[in-house]
Design an enzyme around this catalytic site. Structure first.
Site, PDB file in Angstrom:
ATOM      1  N   LYS A  93       0.900  -1.214  -0.034  1.00 59.47           N
ATOM      2  CA  LYS A  93       0.003  -0.158  -0.140  1.00 59.47           C
ATOM      3  C   LYS A  93       0.841   1.189   0.090  1.00 59.47           C
ATOM      4  CE  LYS A  93       0.729   1.659   4.469  1.00 59.47           C
ATOM      5  NZ  LYS A  93       1.653   2.809   4.772  1.00 59.47           N
ATOM      6  N   ASP A 129      -2.765  -1.203   9.469  1.00 61.23           N
ATOM      7  CA  ASP A 129      -3.052  -1.334   8.009  1.00 61.23           C
ATOM      8  C   ASP A 129      -3.502  -2.504   7.549  1.00 61.23           C
ATOM      9  OD1 ASP A 129      -1.783   1.207   7.985  1.00 61.23           O
ATOM     10  OD2 ASP A 129       0.313   0.215   7.419  1.00 61.23           O
TER      11      ASP A 129
HETATM   12  P1  ATP Z   1       3.793   0.153   7.740  1.00 62.61           P
HETATM   13  O1  ATP Z   1       3.747   0.666   6.566  1.00 62.61           O
HETATM   14  O2  ATP Z   1       2.440  -0.870   7.918  1.00 62.61           O
HETATM   15  O3  ATP Z   1       4.129   0.910   9.064  1.00 62.61           O
HETATM   16  P2  ATP Z   1       6.107  -1.290   7.124  1.00 62.61           P
HETATM   17  O4  ATP Z   1       6.137  -1.310   5.684  1.00 62.61           O
HETATM   18  O5  ATP Z   1       7.020  -0.046   7.545  1.00 62.61           O
HETATM   19  O6  ATP Z   1       4.729  -1.397   7.890  1.00 62.61           O
HETATM   20  P3  ATP Z   1       6.844  -3.981   7.376  1.00 62.61           P
HETATM   21  O7  ATP Z   1       7.493  -4.297   6.397  1.00 62.61           O
HETATM   22  O8  ATP Z   1       5.395  -4.487   7.748  1.00 62.61           O
HETATM   23  O9  ATP Z   1       6.899  -2.460   7.856  1.00 62.61           O
HETATM   24  O10 ATP Z   1       7.901  -4.439   8.852  1.00 62.61           O
HETATM   25  C1  ATP Z   1       7.617  -3.941   9.945  1.00 62.61           C
HETATM   26  C2  ATP Z   1       8.568  -4.903  10.977  1.00 62.61           C
HETATM   27  O11 ATP Z   1       7.591  -6.035  11.385  1.00 62.61           O
HETATM   28  C3  ATP Z   1       9.878  -5.519  10.375  1.00 62.61           C
HETATM   29  O12 ATP Z   1      10.827  -4.741  10.858  1.00 62.61           O
HETATM   30  C4  ATP Z   1       9.815  -7.013  10.612  1.00 62.61           C
HETATM   31  O13 ATP Z   1      10.945  -7.565  11.583  1.00 62.61           O
HETATM   32  C5  ATP Z   1       8.503  -7.490  11.370  1.00 62.61           C
HETATM   33  N1  ATP Z   1       7.755  -8.305  10.124  1.00 62.61           N
HETATM   34  C6  ATP Z   1       6.963  -9.375  11.075  1.00 62.61           C
HETATM   35  N2  ATP Z   1       6.403 -10.039  10.196  1.00 62.61           N
HETATM   36  C7  ATP Z   1       6.673  -9.463   9.020  1.00 62.61           C
HETATM   37  C8  ATP Z   1       6.325 -10.110   7.637  1.00 62.61           C
HETATM   38  N3  ATP Z   1       5.706 -11.046   7.063  1.00 62.61           N
HETATM   39  N4  ATP Z   1       6.911  -9.090   6.399  1.00 62.61           N
HETATM   40  C9  ATP Z   1       7.796  -8.139   6.906  1.00 62.61           C
HETATM   41  N5  ATP Z   1       8.006  -7.732   8.049  1.00 62.61           N
HETATM   42  C10 ATP Z   1       7.568  -8.375   9.158  1.00 62.61           C
END
Ligand code: ATP
Length: 302
Positions: A6, A136
């Site tokens: 997203k 999200d």
């Molecule tokens: P958002 O935009 O929803 O704030 P994000 O994209 O910044 O999220 P994610 O990639 O969802 O962040 O990852 C956040 C943390 O969650 C990572 O540092 C990781 O260690 C942990 N994590 C747990 N499960 C997953 C997964 N399936 N994929 C990615 N990261 C994961």
């Protein structure tokens, strides 16, 4: 399952509530950058496991903290399921990149386990469970373009015309979402922060389907905080604008930088320039909007 990333076309953040969470008014859009999530039924075994492959495999936990595992465990516990599941995730979405990579894997897992375990939960029931997993996750179930209220978990679909062409500059390393919100609170005098609201010009731009209109309606309250923690991202944003992007913005809590291109050809040109600039770890391109996490026919998945 195909699980889309997203972006936030508008992200307005209000003052923190007593529980520490920030109310937001956001317009989400699902983009055609996907993690592939495969779920295989374990018939007489309640174990839940996950294996990760792809671009960012070594940055994702494979224990119970993985969001996909948490999604499966939540369903299992709520409905006394005695079967298990073997999950495999091929990561394409940057980790901790502000593109909801973990949330979309969780949404895909909810849909997959609902089917594999024959639970027959409705979309509304799945939305309720999704909100328990993260702000999200409910959007990742529905996809397309949607308004998010509350902490982002109360989603309603928004009309959007046409196809938009995005380019993503994926940075080295991630940014922790709570750290970016903490930085925002440090930068803004809380007493002067208005309740969150969506800009009306963003809604009209989406209805018009014109990228030029969308370019001037984009906004992200977290951008200043992300740039304060990672000032070098300012250079990446400026580079994209210099190369003809209609708009440049931090994606969610960052550090991914997103660029809106006028059409698919300009998107390819911009992606090439960014890749050659050495300013980021990798570059991806994607059209939007696309549907939320969905099951692919086995013939397509293979
Ligand atoms: P958002 O935009 O929803 O704030 P994000 O994209 O910044 O999220 P994610 O990639 O969802 O962040 O990852 C956040 C943390 O969650 C990572 O540092 C990781 O260690 C942990 N994590 C747990 N499960 C997953 C997964 N399936 N994929 C990615 N990261 C994961």
């Amino acid at each position: 399952m195909r699980a889309p990333a997203k972006i936030n076309l508008g992200l307005s953040v209000g003052p923190p509530l007593p529980d520490g969470f920030h109310p937001v008014a956001t317009v989400y859009q699902a983009v055609a950058l996907y993690d592939d999530v495969t779920a295989v039924l374990r018939e007489d075994d309640p174990a839940i496991s996950v294996e990760i492959s792809g671009d960012f495999a070594d940055e994702v936990p494979t224990d119970d903290t993985n969001l996909a595992v948490r999604a499966a465990r939540l369903l299992q516990a709520e409905y006394d399921v005695e079967e298990g599941v073997e999950l495999t995730i091929r990561k394409t979405i940057p980790v901790a990149g502000g593109m909801a990579g973990g949330s979309t894997d969780a949404a895909a897992t909810l849909v997959a386990c609902n089917r594999l375990w024959g639970l027959q939960l409705s979309q509304t029931e799945l939305q309720g469970l999704a909100a328990e997993l993260g702000s999200d996750v409910p959007f990742c179930l529905v996809g397309h373009t949607a308004l998010g209220r509350g902490r982002g978990e109360q989603v309603t679909e928004v009309m959007s015309r046409g196809v938009f062409h995005w380019v993503f500059a994926i940075a080295d390393g991630g940014l922790s979402t709570p750290a970016v919100y903490a930085e925002l609170d440090r930068l803004r005098p809380i007493r002067r922060v208005e309740p969150p609201q969506v800009r009306p010009e963003l809604m009209s731009a989406l209805l018009s389907g014109r990228p030029e209109a969308l370019a001037i309606a984009l906004s992200n309250d977290l951008q200043a905080a992300a740039l304060s923690l990672r000032p070098e991202l300012g250079e990446t944003l400026q580079f994209g604008l210099d190369q003809g992007a209609l708009a440049a913005m931090i994606s969610g809590s960052g550090p991914t930088c997103l660029f809106l291109a006028a059409d698919s050809r300009s998107a390819v040109d911009l992606a090439v320039e960014l890749a050659e600039s050495g300013l980021c770890r990798m570059v991806r391109q994607a059209e939007a909007p696309v549907p939320g996490a969905r099951i692919l026919p086995a013939s397509v998945a293979r």
